[in-house]
Design a protein around this motif. Structure first.
Motif, PDB file in Angstrom:
ATOM      1  N   TYR A  41      -5.618   7.925 -10.863  1.00 32.30           N
ATOM      2  CA  TYR A  41      -4.393   7.486 -11.998  1.00 32.30           C
ATOM      3  C   TYR A  41      -4.618   6.772 -11.358  1.00 32.30           C
ATOM      4  O   TYR A  41      -4.748   5.170 -12.389  1.00 32.30           O
ATOM      5  CB  TYR A  41      -3.266   8.397 -11.478  1.00 32.30           C
ATOM      6  N   LYS A  42      -3.796   6.109 -10.415  1.00 36.43           N
ATOM      7  CA  LYS A  42      -3.688   4.863 -10.060  1.00 36.43           C
ATOM      8  C   LYS A  42      -4.283   4.320  -9.784  1.00 36.43           C
ATOM      9  O   LYS A  42      -4.344   2.908  -9.092  1.00 36.43           O
ATOM     10  CB  LYS A  42      -3.425   5.590  -8.267  1.00 36.43           C
ATOM     11  N   THR A  43      -5.583   4.450  -8.979  1.00 39.65           N
ATOM     12  CA  THR A  43      -6.774   3.412  -9.590  1.00 39.65           C
ATOM     13  C   THR A  43      -6.913   2.918 -10.762  1.00 39.65           C
ATOM     14  O   THR A  43      -6.593   1.735 -10.669  1.00 39.65           O
ATOM     15  CB  THR A  43      -8.344   4.312  -8.573  1.00 39.65           C
ATOM     16  N   PRO A  91      -8.787   8.450  -1.052  1.00 44.58           N
ATOM     17  CA  PRO A  91      -7.843   8.022  -0.296  1.00 44.58           C
ATOM     18  C   PRO A  91      -8.158   6.358  -0.436  1.00 44.58           C
ATOM     19  O   PRO A  91      -8.935   6.070   0.402  1.00 44.58           O
ATOM     20  CB  PRO A  91      -7.345   8.610   0.794  1.00 44.58           C
ATOM     21  N   ARG A  92      -7.698   5.571  -0.172  1.00 40.25           N
ATOM     22  CA  ARG A  92      -7.675   3.590  -0.766  1.00 40.25           C
ATOM     23  C   ARG A  92      -7.943   3.088   0.995  1.00 40.25           C
ATOM     24  O   ARG A  92      -8.492   2.470   1.245  1.00 40.25           O
ATOM     25  CB  ARG A  92      -6.173   3.251  -0.729  1.00 40.25           C
ATOM     26  N   LYS A  93      -7.628   3.948   1.602  1.00 43.71           N
ATOM     27  CA  LYS A  93      -8.032   3.298   3.461  1.00 43.71           C
ATOM     28  C   LYS A  93      -9.403   3.763   3.751  1.00 43.71           C
ATOM     29  O   LYS A  93     -10.356   2.876   4.323  1.00 43.71           O
ATOM     30  CB  LYS A  93      -7.046   4.508   4.382  1.00 43.71           C
ATOM     31  N   VAL A  94     -10.176   5.330   3.268  1.00 45.43           N
ATOM     32  CA  VAL A  94     -11.043   5.758   3.588  1.00 45.43           C
ATOM     33  C   VAL A  94     -11.765   4.858   2.567  1.00 45.43           C
ATOM     34  O   VAL A  94     -13.094   4.058   2.698  1.00 45.43           O
ATOM     35  CB  VAL A  94     -11.075   7.048   2.799  1.00 45.43           C
ATOM     36  N   VAL A 104     -15.921  -0.949  -5.956  1.00 45.22           N
ATOM     37  CA  VAL A 104     -16.878  -0.573  -5.259  1.00 45.22           C
ATOM     38  C   VAL A 104     -15.872   0.675  -5.095  1.00 45.22           C
ATOM     39  O   VAL A 104     -15.922   1.062  -4.928  1.00 45.22           O
ATOM     40  CB  VAL A 104     -17.622  -0.416  -3.687  1.00 45.22           C
ATOM     41  N   MET A 105     -14.048  -0.224  -4.440  1.00 42.53           N
ATOM     42  CA  MET A 105     -12.995   0.581  -4.167  1.00 42.53           C
ATOM     43  C   MET A 105     -12.902   1.165  -5.329  1.00 42.53           C
ATOM     44  O   MET A 105     -11.937   2.389  -5.020  1.00 42.53           O
ATOM     45  CB  MET A 105     -12.119  -0.486  -3.510  1.00 42.53           C
ATOM     46  N   ASN A 106     -13.008   0.765  -6.600  1.00 43.05           N
ATOM     47  CA  ASN A 106     -12.647   1.650  -7.613  1.00 43.05           C
ATOM     48  C   ASN A 106     -13.218   3.143  -7.824  1.00 43.05           C
ATOM     49  O   ASN A 106     -12.907   4.091  -8.459  1.00 43.05           O
ATOM     50  CB  ASN A 106     -12.423   0.487  -9.065  1.00 43.05           C
ATOM     51  N   GLN A 107     -14.543   2.372  -7.841  1.00 46.94           N
ATOM     52  CA  GLN A 107     -15.237   3.632  -7.939  1.00 46.94           C
ATOM     53  C   GLN A 107     -15.149   4.569  -6.992  1.00 46.94           C
ATOM     54  O   GLN A 107     -15.033   6.326  -7.732  1.00 46.94           O
ATOM     55  CB  GLN A 107     -16.461   3.290  -7.134  1.00 46.94           C
ATOM     56  N   LEU A 124      -4.463   2.979 -13.608  1.00 48.07           N
ATOM     57  CA  LEU A 124      -3.125   1.678 -14.206  1.00 48.07           C
ATOM     58  C   LEU A 124      -3.270   0.939 -13.462  1.00 48.07           C
ATOM     59  O   LEU A 124      -3.146  -0.175 -13.207  1.00 48.07           O
ATOM     60  CB  LEU A 124      -2.021   2.793 -13.071  1.00 48.07           C
ATOM     61  N   ILE A 125      -4.055   0.959 -11.615  1.00 47.08           N
ATOM     62  CA  ILE A 125      -3.628  -0.648 -10.710  1.00 47.08           C
ATOM     63  C   ILE A 125      -4.891  -1.763 -11.842  1.00 47.08           C
ATOM     64  O   ILE A 125      -4.427  -2.912 -11.653  1.00 47.08           O
ATOM     65  CB  ILE A 125      -3.810  -0.218  -9.815  1.00 47.08           C
ATOM     66  N   ARG A 126      -5.743  -1.160 -11.561  1.00 47.47           N
ATOM     67  CA  ARG A 126      -6.447  -1.464 -12.570  1.00 47.47           C
ATOM     68  C   ARG A 126      -6.375  -2.376 -13.880  1.00 47.47           C
ATOM     69  O   ARG A 126      -6.689  -3.714 -13.727  1.00 47.47           O
ATOM     70  CB  ARG A 126      -8.289  -0.893 -12.654  1.00 47.47           C
ATOM     71  N   GLU A 127      -6.050  -1.628 -15.276  1.00 47.91           N
ATOM     72  CA  GLU A 127      -5.295  -1.849 -16.724  1.00 47.91           C
ATOM     73  C   GLU A 127      -4.712  -2.904 -15.801  1.00 47.91           C
ATOM     74  O   GLU A 127      -4.209  -3.716 -16.296  1.00 47.91           O
ATOM     75  CB  GLU A 127      -4.712  -0.869 -16.725  1.00 47.91           C
ATOM     76  N   PHE A 128      -3.439  -2.911 -15.092  1.00 46.38           N
ATOM     77  CA  PHE A 128      -3.209  -4.244 -14.450  1.00 46.38           C
ATOM     78  C   PHE A 128      -3.179  -5.134 -14.032  1.00 46.38           C
ATOM     79  O   PHE A 128      -3.110  -6.632 -14.408  1.00 46.38           O
ATOM     80  CB  PHE A 128      -1.612  -3.353 -13.938  1.00 46.38           C
TER      81      PHE A 128
END
Ligand SMILES: Nc1ncnc2c1ncn2[C@@H]1O[C@H](COP(=O)(O)OP(=O)(O)OP(=O)(O)O)[C@@H](O)[C@H]1O
Ligand SMILES: [Mg+2]
Lengths: 257, 314
Positions: free
Chosen positions: A10-12, B109-112, B99-102, A14-18
């Motif tokens: 969800y956060k991904t 998790p973001r770090k991984v 790639v990170m969004n995918q 949202l941040i992408r949209e933002f």
């Protein structure tokens, strides 16, 4: 997916949209600010004094809440419809469809993006309006809740439009032919008490009237309509649009074919 | 052992009435390197789209490592990584973000996600381009970006729909090497391609789809064994005017320094060279006239009757 995974997803979104609308702020944030500033100058400053008072307030002060609301409505709608249609057009919607993301997380992500843009534009317009009128807060809870609910409602509506849209032209049909007329006739610039009985009754069928009036009540403490009815209508629309949007995602209308 | 992919009587009729799949059944074992071939419009991408939940099916079932793609969709989708035929990223987003969004959509998790993005962009030679908007990449780079994106959640089954289309030879070779490595490390791979030498050199099993139906499904070895006659081209050291008067129609003169020879399966090549040697013809090089798989492929499509446009093949 676990709740934590859903939250990350969800956060991904949202941040992408933002980031999407921030990156193109000249097309997304600036225009509504300029438009409303023009409204303030022309209707508020130049023509307003000739109109006199409206419901016991300076005309300028009366129209400010409606103009803020108008910006929130158009921008939350525009954000979701263009972002969702864009991701269909570029096919990057497939990045989400192929992942284990549940549909409601996808929907929540887009809608939150729309709310974010609606609120940010709303704040920007409010700041500009302070140059022209001194806004007082009558009921902060009502202001905040109507803004969030209205932005959510029009984000959902934008989503539905985005799902059905087949071309870039399709994303401006509803705003032009439905949203703008309803907003202008929704009591942004006048109190419906000025209208004849018949037109008052017709106006009551316009959902935007309820949002504008509730929001205005938050600042001025006056309203043409019953606040309880207003909340019921707004929430009713949100639930209906939410269920319909999820249905569209589940059946894959226009996206999984 | 559970199959990486089981497809059972899969059908697809598009909204316009076009029947793209007519009851396709297919199994891909875990660890396999599987070629899915067929002429343009055969239904390969449609099949892949259904497996990846991008296209609604009209009938039949699909399961990925035992997870049904409808009733157990989330688990099935976790197992799959897809490199689609058409570019499908937002061209305005920077490479690294794509790639990170995918990874984010899979709840990583973001770090991984950051570490893996670094790893795959590095391996695919895109790390220098990480801040560039995707539209500024060349065609070959875009393909590699989609490979990095498909791998970021470490799928057990990687499906590549024409990953090497429009990629230069050098990069194609390095992509082959990369895919081979992935497969050796345990990733099951399904590959569609119109470069048949690519399928021949990489894949152990092969299915051929034509007009929405599987017309062949076997191991590469067995398929190639079916080739009855191979045609070779021989380049000669010195030009000759005409063929000597010998007792064979299997050798033809193409031009003064080139011969074409049909060799039947089981025939010895020594015998051929003996004859040539006796007539003082020196051969300096020799190669297959066409790729072996290509020859078979065209033959099978021919037998399957009209439907595919063979001019489009390979
Ligand atoms: N969205 C669609 N609507 C209608 N028909 C479609 C659609 N997508 C594909 N088709 C048709 O379905 C058939 C199979 O198409 P598909 O893309 O699966 O072929 P393919 O084997 O991947 O071909 P290629 O090698 O050219 O990529 C084609 O005849 C195509 O025209
Ligand atoms: Mg295809």
């Amino acid at each position: 997916m676990t709740w934590l995974e859903k939250y990350i997803a969800y956060k991904t979104i949202l941040i992408r949209e933002f980031l999407r609308f921030i990156r193109i702020w000249i097309q997304t944030i600036l225009p509504p600010v300029i438009t409303t500033a023009l409204y303030f100058i022309i209707f508020g400053n130049l023509i307003g004094p000739r109109i006199g008072d409206m419901a016991g307030f300076r005309y300028m002060d009366y129209i400010v809440p409606g103009l803020i609301m108008m910006a929130v409505i158009t921008n939350s709608y525009a954000n979701v419809v263009s972002s969702f249609f864009g991701s269909k057009f570029h096919r990057n919607i497939e990045e989400m469809l192929i992942s284990p993301l549940p549909n409601y997380v996808i929907l929540a992500g887009y809608v939150s993006g729309g709310i974010a843009r609606g609120v940010i534009v709303g704040i920007a317009v409010t700041v500009v309006s302070m140059l022209f009128s001194d806004l007082k807060v009558h009921d902060a809870f009502i202001i905040i809740s109507t803004v969030l609910l209205t932005a959510a409602l029009f984000s959902l509506a934008g989503f539905v439009n985005g799902v059905y849209a087949r071309s870039f032209d399709d994303i401006s049909i509803i705003p032009t032919f439905v949203l703008t007329p309803l907003t202008y006739l929704g009591g942004v610039f006048y109190s419906i008490s000025m209208l004849s009985d018949f037109w008052q009754k017709v106006s009551m069928a316009n959902p935007i009237l309820y949002m504008v009036n509730t929001f205005r009540y938050g600042f001025l403490g006056v309203t043409d309509i019953d606040l309880f009815t207003a909340y019921a209508i707004i929430i009713g629309f949100i639930v209906a649009l939410y269920v319909f949007s999820l249905h569209l995602l589940r059946t894959g209308h226009g996206i999984r074919n | 052992m559970i199959n990486a992919l089981s497809i059972n009587r899969l059908c697809k009729t598009y909204a316009n009435g076009h029947v793209a799949l007519k009851g396709v059944s297919l199994e891909v074992a875990e660890g396999d390197f599987f070629a899915l071939l067929g002429p343009n419009g055969a239904g390969k991408s449609t099949l892949i789209g259904i497996v990846c939940s991008l296209v609604n099916r009209s009938g039949g079932t699909v399961s990925v490592f035992g997870h049904d793609t409808v009733t157990d969709a989330a688990q099935a989708r976790r197992c799959i990584g897809l490199v689609p035929q058409e570019f499908n990223f937002n061209i305005f987003e920077p490479v690294q973000e794509i790639v990170m969004n995918q990874a984010g959509y899979y709840g990583i998790p973001r770090k991984v996600a950051r570490e893996r993005t670094h790893q795959y962009l590095e391996e695919l030679d895109l790390w220098d381009k990480r801040h560039v908007q995707a539209r500024e990449l060349s065609g070959g780079m875009k393909r590699r970006l989609m490979i990095a994106r498909a791998l970021v959640h470490r799928p057990r089954l990687l499906i590549l729909d024409e990953p090497t289309a429009g990629v230069d030879i050098e990069i194609r070779r390095s992509m082959w090497e990369y895919m081979r490595n992935l497969n050796e490390q345990g990733t099951t791979i399904i590959l569609t391609t119109h470069y048949l030498e690519e399928a021949e050199s990489l894949c152990r099993h092969i299915a051929i789809i034509d007009d929405g139906e599987v017309i062949e499904n076997t191991s590469m070895k067995q398929l190639l064994m079916r080739l009855q006659v191979e045609t070779f081209i021989l380049d000669l050291a010195r030009p000759i005017d005409a063929l000597p008067d010998w007792d064979t129609d299997r050798i033809r003169l193409v031009d003064s320094t080139t011969l074409e020879v049909d060799v039947h399966r089981g025939d010895s090549l020594n015998h051929l060279f003996e004859i040539l040697g006796e007539h003082g013809i020196d051969v300096i090089s020799m190669r297959n006239k066409t790729n072996r798989l290509e020859q078979l492929f065209l033959h099978m499509l021919d037998e399957n009757g009209p439907g595919g446009d063979l001019n489009d093949v390979a």
